[in-house]
Design a protein around this motif. Sequence first.
Motif: not given
Ligand code: CA
Length: 239
Positions: A16-18, A60, A62, A109
């Motif tokens: 997950e990039d966030e 995730d 994205r 989400k």
């Molecule tokens: Ca993302």
Amino acid sequence: MSVDHYNSEPLILIVEDEAEIAEIIEVYLRQDGFKTLHAGDGQKGMQFFTKQKPDLVILDIRLPGQNGLDILQSIRAQGTTPVIMLTALTDDVNKLLGLRLGADDYITKPFNPSELVARVRAVLRRTIVSVQSPTSNTQVGRLSIDHNAYVASWMDDNGKNEVLPLTLTEFRILAFMARHPKRCFSRYELIEACLPESDALDRVVDSHLSKLRRKLQDAGCEGFIETVRRVGYRLWPEH
Ligand code: CA
């Protein structure tokens, strides 16, 4: 739950990039007895995946660089490790379902972290059940469960076992809870584990539980299933 089926805590890889979202997920999973590992992008995710061999991946869709669907494909190329996808858009869900890539579950989400943890458990449980040879018996106090024969019985004061006349759903609920006596299960968890094909509501669970209680009562057992207010139910064998 499934956590206990492992020799150590299951390892969950979160791709997950966030960072904030990843952190919340990690906190919740750790509270629940899981080990976690976080990768901020797909490349790192795959490195961790190959090296650390997680028990489950939360992925995730994205992501910067390779997106989650690509990563899912790479994971699938290496085996059947369960994957739960995180999606932000309905569009992604459609894509995911359309591709039939073999994600084990997905969650959109924004989501409730407790629900994600429940999904992780449910997916691990399904996976474990499908790979393990079915286990035989569980004993909780005077209750014995034969998982293969789908029979639950209660030992009376004279040491005689009385078979409880349960429906399949009631049996499933009792057998499921019996694997972890004293642990409190939410209605959601019970639905996930015992009524997976249905869109059951909380009150459906309540109704099964009340019938289950009555049958236990008839066999001479009072208070074996406790209601935990605002949470759910647990078995309390010390009655
Ligand atoms: Ca993302």
